[in-house]
Design a protein around this motif. Structure first.
Motif, PDB file in Angstrom:
ATOM      1  N   TYR A 271       0.842  -1.189   0.000  1.00 40.48           N
ATOM      2  CA  TYR A 271       0.000   0.000   0.000  1.00 40.48           C
ATOM      3  C   TYR A 271       0.883   1.247   0.000  1.00 40.48           C
ATOM      4  O   TYR A 271       1.778   1.388   0.840  1.00 40.48           O
ATOM      5  CB  TYR A 271      -0.878   0.070   1.256  1.00 40.48           C
ATOM      6  CG  TYR A 271      -1.597  -1.201   1.628  1.00 40.48           C
ATOM      7  CD1 TYR A 271      -2.941  -1.389   1.324  1.00 40.48           C
ATOM      8  CD2 TYR A 271      -0.933  -2.213   2.327  1.00 40.48           C
ATOM      9  CE1 TYR A 271      -3.607  -2.551   1.703  1.00 40.48           C
ATOM     10  CE2 TYR A 271      -1.588  -3.372   2.703  1.00 40.48           C
ATOM     11  CZ  TYR A 271      -2.928  -3.541   2.389  1.00 40.48           C
ATOM     12  OH  TYR A 271      -3.574  -4.684   2.771  1.00 40.48           O
ATOM     13  N   ALA A 272       0.622   2.154  -0.941  1.00 38.99           N
ATOM     14  CA  ALA A 272       1.241   3.473  -0.891  1.00 38.99           C
ATOM     15  C   ALA A 272       0.569   4.275   0.222  1.00 38.99           C
ATOM     16  O   ALA A 272      -0.500   3.893   0.714  1.00 38.99           O
ATOM     17  CB  ALA A 272       1.057   4.178  -2.235  1.00 38.99           C
ATOM     18  N   PRO A 273       1.166   5.390   0.657  1.00 42.50           N
ATOM     19  CA  PRO A 273       0.489   6.228   1.645  1.00 42.50           C
ATOM     20  C   PRO A 273      -0.914   6.612   1.154  1.00 42.50           C
ATOM     21  O   PRO A 273      -1.077   7.080   0.032  1.00 42.50           O
ATOM     22  CB  PRO A 273       1.401   7.451   1.748  1.00 42.50           C
ATOM     23  CG  PRO A 273       2.755   6.925   1.390  1.00 42.50           C
ATOM     24  CD  PRO A 273       2.506   5.896   0.323  1.00 42.50           C
ATOM     25  N   GLY A 274      -1.930   6.345   1.975  1.00 46.26           N
ATOM     26  CA  GLY A 274      -3.309   6.621   1.583  1.00 46.26           C
ATOM     27  C   GLY A 274      -3.917   5.562   0.686  1.00 46.26           C
ATOM     28  O   GLY A 274      -5.101   5.648   0.332  1.00 46.26           O
TER      29      GLY A 274
ATOM     30  N   GLY B 249       3.791  -0.699   8.768  1.00 43.09           N
ATOM     31  CA  GLY B 249       2.849   0.399   8.629  1.00 43.09           C
ATOM     32  C   GLY B 249       1.605   0.253   9.488  1.00 43.09           C
ATOM     33  O   GLY B 249       1.534  -0.581  10.402  1.00 43.09           O
ATOM     34  N   SER B 250       0.605   1.075   9.163  1.00 46.38           N
ATOM     35  CA  SER B 250      -0.664   1.105   9.889  1.00 46.38           C
ATOM     36  C   SER B 250      -1.813   0.970   8.900  1.00 46.38           C
ATOM     37  O   SER B 250      -1.872   1.710   7.913  1.00 46.38           O
ATOM     38  CB  SER B 250      -0.812   2.424  10.663  1.00 46.38           C
ATOM     39  OG  SER B 250       0.238   2.595  11.585  1.00 46.38           O
ATOM     40  N   LEU B 251      -2.727   0.064   9.180  1.00 48.05           N
ATOM     41  CA  LEU B 251      -3.853  -0.174   8.285  1.00 48.05           C
ATOM     42  C   LEU B 251      -5.171  -0.068   9.030  1.00 48.05           C
ATOM     43  O   LEU B 251      -5.334  -0.658  10.102  1.00 48.05           O
ATOM     44  CB  LEU B 251      -3.779  -1.567   7.658  1.00 48.05           C
ATOM     45  CG  LEU B 251      -2.656  -1.870   6.668  1.00 48.05           C
ATOM     46  CD1 LEU B 251      -2.746  -3.338   6.244  1.00 48.05           C
ATOM     47  CD2 LEU B 251      -2.736  -0.962   5.452  1.00 48.05           C
ATOM     48  N   GLU B 252      -6.116   0.687   8.461  1.00 51.84           N
ATOM     49  CA  GLU B 252      -7.498   0.615   8.900  1.00 51.84           C
ATOM     50  C   GLU B 252      -8.148  -0.504   8.094  1.00 51.84           C
ATOM     51  O   GLU B 252      -8.100  -0.503   6.858  1.00 51.84           O
ATOM     52  CB  GLU B 252      -8.227   1.931   8.632  1.00 51.84           C
ATOM     53  CG  GLU B 252      -9.706   1.876   8.982  1.00 51.84           C
ATOM     54  CD  GLU B 252     -10.488   3.064   8.455  1.00 51.84           C
ATOM     55  OE1 GLU B 252     -11.661   3.206   8.814  1.00 51.84           O
ATOM     56  OE2 GLU B 252      -9.907   3.856   7.664  1.00 51.84           O
TER      57      GLU B 252
ATOM     58  N   ALA C  99     -17.918  -8.574   2.460  1.00 56.58           N
ATOM     59  CA  ALA C  99     -17.197  -7.441   1.872  1.00 56.58           C
ATOM     60  C   ALA C  99     -16.230  -6.865   2.906  1.00 56.58           C
ATOM     61  O   ALA C  99     -16.608  -6.648   4.064  1.00 56.58           O
ATOM     62  CB  ALA C  99     -18.182  -6.372   1.416  1.00 56.58           C
ATOM     63  N   HIS C 100     -14.996  -6.609   2.482  1.00 63.27           N
ATOM     64  CA  HIS C 100     -13.993  -6.083   3.409  1.00 63.27           C
ATOM     65  C   HIS C 100     -12.994  -5.204   2.656  1.00 63.27           C
ATOM     66  O   HIS C 100     -12.979  -5.166   1.422  1.00 63.27           O
ATOM     67  CB  HIS C 100     -13.277  -7.217   4.142  1.00 63.27           C
ATOM     68  CG  HIS C 100     -12.571  -8.181   3.233  1.00 63.27           C
ATOM     69  ND1 HIS C 100     -13.229  -9.173   2.535  1.00 63.27           N
ATOM     70  CD2 HIS C 100     -11.255  -8.313   2.906  1.00 63.27           C
ATOM     71  CE1 HIS C 100     -12.357  -9.871   1.829  1.00 63.27           C
ATOM     72  NE2 HIS C 100     -11.152  -9.362   2.030  1.00 63.27           N
ATOM     73  N   PHE C 101     -12.162  -4.497   3.403  1.00 62.34           N
ATOM     74  CA  PHE C 101     -11.234  -3.529   2.804  1.00 62.34           C
ATOM     75  C   PHE C 101     -10.045  -3.331   3.736  1.00 62.34           C
ATOM     76  O   PHE C 101     -10.072  -3.708   4.912  1.00 62.34           O
ATOM     77  CB  PHE C 101     -11.941  -2.186   2.579  1.00 62.34           C
ATOM     78  CG  PHE C 101     -12.321  -1.496   3.863  1.00 62.34           C
ATOM     79  CD1 PHE C 101     -11.456  -0.607   4.487  1.00 62.34           C
ATOM     80  CD2 PHE C 101     -13.549  -1.761   4.479  1.00 62.34           C
ATOM     81  CE1 PHE C 101     -11.797   0.013   5.685  1.00 62.34           C
ATOM     82  CE2 PHE C 101     -13.901  -1.146   5.676  1.00 62.34           C
ATOM     83  CZ  PHE C 101     -13.024  -0.261   6.280  1.00 62.34           C
ATOM     84  N   GLN C 102      -8.995  -2.683   3.174  1.00 59.06           N
ATOM     85  CA  GLN C 102      -7.870  -2.178   3.969  1.00 59.06           C
ATOM     86  C   GLN C 102      -7.498  -0.796   3.451  1.00 59.06           C
ATOM     87  O   GLN C 102      -7.614  -0.535   2.248  1.00 59.06           O
ATOM     88  CB  GLN C 102      -6.653  -3.109   3.872  1.00 59.06           C
ATOM     89  CG  GLN C 102      -6.876  -4.529   4.358  1.00 59.06           C
ATOM     90  CD  GLN C 102      -6.992  -5.499   3.200  1.00 59.06           C
ATOM     91  OE1 GLN C 102      -6.273  -5.384   2.198  1.00 59.06           O
ATOM     92  NE2 GLN C 102      -7.894  -6.478   3.300  1.00 59.06           N
ATOM     93  N   HIS C 103      -7.057   0.062   4.364  1.00 55.57           N
ATOM     94  CA  HIS C 103      -6.703   1.444   4.022  1.00 55.57           C
ATOM     95  C   HIS C 103      -5.440   1.826   4.787  1.00 55.57           C
ATOM     96  O   HIS C 103      -5.398   1.715   6.026  1.00 55.57           O
ATOM     97  CB  HIS C 103      -7.861   2.377   4.413  1.00 55.57           C
ATOM     98  CG  HIS C 103      -7.574   3.830   4.220  1.00 55.57           C
ATOM     99  ND1 HIS C 103      -8.170   4.825   4.965  1.00 55.57           N
ATOM    100  CD2 HIS C 103      -6.749   4.467   3.344  1.00 55.57           C
ATOM    101  CE1 HIS C 103      -7.734   5.999   4.574  1.00 55.57           C
ATOM    102  NE2 HIS C 103      -6.866   5.818   3.589  1.00 55.57           N
ATOM    103  N   ASN C 104      -4.411   2.251   4.066  1.00 53.43           N
ATOM    104  CA  ASN C 104      -3.165   2.681   4.692  1.00 53.43           C
ATOM    105  C   ASN C 104      -3.367   4.047   5.337  1.00 53.43           C
ATOM    106  O   ASN C 104      -3.510   5.052   4.637  1.00 53.43           O
ATOM    107  CB  ASN C 104      -2.047   2.737   3.652  1.00 53.43           C
ATOM    108  CG  ASN C 104      -0.702   3.120   4.263  1.00 53.43           C
ATOM    109  OD1 ASN C 104      -0.578   3.319   5.469  1.00 53.43           O
ATOM    110  ND2 ASN C 104       0.314   3.202   3.414  1.00 53.43           N
ATOM    111  N   VAL C 105      -3.377   4.092   6.660  1.00 54.96           N
ATOM    112  CA  VAL C 105      -3.582   5.352   7.385  1.00 54.96           C
ATOM    113  C   VAL C 105      -2.289   5.858   8.004  1.00 54.96           C
ATOM    114  O   VAL C 105      -2.306   6.815   8.781  1.00 54.96           O
ATOM    115  CB  VAL C 105      -4.673   5.192   8.471  1.00 54.96           C
ATOM    116  CG1 VAL C 105      -6.029   4.957   7.828  1.00 54.96           C
ATOM    117  CG2 VAL C 105      -4.334   4.061   9.447  1.00 54.96           C
ATOM    118  N   GLY C 106      -1.159   5.230   7.670  1.00 57.41           N
ATOM    119  CA  GLY C 106       0.126   5.679   8.182  1.00 57.41           C
ATOM    120  C   GLY C 106       0.763   6.728   7.285  1.00 57.41           C
ATOM    121  O   GLY C 106       0.208   7.122   6.249  1.00 57.41           O
TER     122      GLY C 106
END
Length: 215
Positions: A98-101, A121-124, A154-161
């Motif tokens: 994951y890139a930032p964001g 990193g950090s993932l939501e 249904a699921h997702f991940q988001h880079n919040v770092g």
């Protein structure tokens, strides 16, 4: 006696439904033979005499994926398509960069539960329960944290770092499949009728046309 046989038949059917999954291996291994033209649920077995170490091997999962795309993420799979020796074993792996964001957009795996570990990193992350509740269950994960996405939801991940993030996920199928919701709804071929989508999402048809043009 007849009633006992009926009960046994019912239990057999119930158990076969309850434990439906990837094909179970009946020998040490069943290395996939992708060149076979025989249609089966899974893959035909390669001749065991021709099996070699490379059938169970994949290199390169340490390499970062290219995240230069609109989602800002890259999934690198390690399933039966890459490792033929996984055939019938009901397990596979992916690396996700994951890139930032960046996001791994909302999607489902129709044939697998997923367990994800954050490597960097950090993932939501989160998943949504089925109708009628549609409840979002989410959490922010840090390096070393683990989260489970139930099969089919249904699921997702988001880079919040602030920097890049990396995760490794294991899935309970040799070929879990992935249905990215936006692609399926707005990028189907042929298109789903704009009338249907406009009513489903309660928006003007021009907005639907705009979304379809992006996919």
């Amino acid at each position: 006696m007849a009633s006992q046989l009926l009960l046994l038949a019912f239990l057999a059917i119930t158990c076969s439904v309850a434990f439906a999954s990837d094909p179970s291996s009946l020998q040490d291994f069943c290395v996939a033979e992708p060149t076979s033209s025989v249609p089966v649920n899974g893959h035909v077995c390669k001749d065991p005499k021709l099996v070699e170490a490379n059938d169970f091997f994949l290199s390169g999962l340490h390499l970062a994926g290219n995240t230069s795309n609109p989602a800002g993420s890259k999934v690198t799979p390690a399933n039966v398509a890459q490792i033929p020796g996984l055939n019938t074993f009901g397990i596979s792996l992916v690396r996700i960069d994951y890139a930032p964001g960046g996001i791994n957009a909302p999607h489902t795996h129709p044939r697998a539960t997923e367990i994800l570990t954050v490597v960097e990193g950090s993932l939501e992350v989160g998943f949504v329960t089925s109708n009628p509740e549609n409840r979002l269950i989410s959490k922010v994960l840090q390096k070393g944290d683990v989260f489970v996405f139930p099969v089919g939801l249904a699921h997702f991940q988001h880079n919040v770092g602030n920097g890049n993030a990396v995760a490794i996920a294991a899935l309970s199928s040799q070929n879990p499949g992935a249905i990215t919701l936006a692609n399926a709804v707005f990028g189907s071929k042929p298109d789903i009728s704009a009338d249907v989508l406009a009513k489903a999402f309660q928006v003007d048809k021009n907005i639907v046309f705009d979304f379809q043009a992006k996919f």
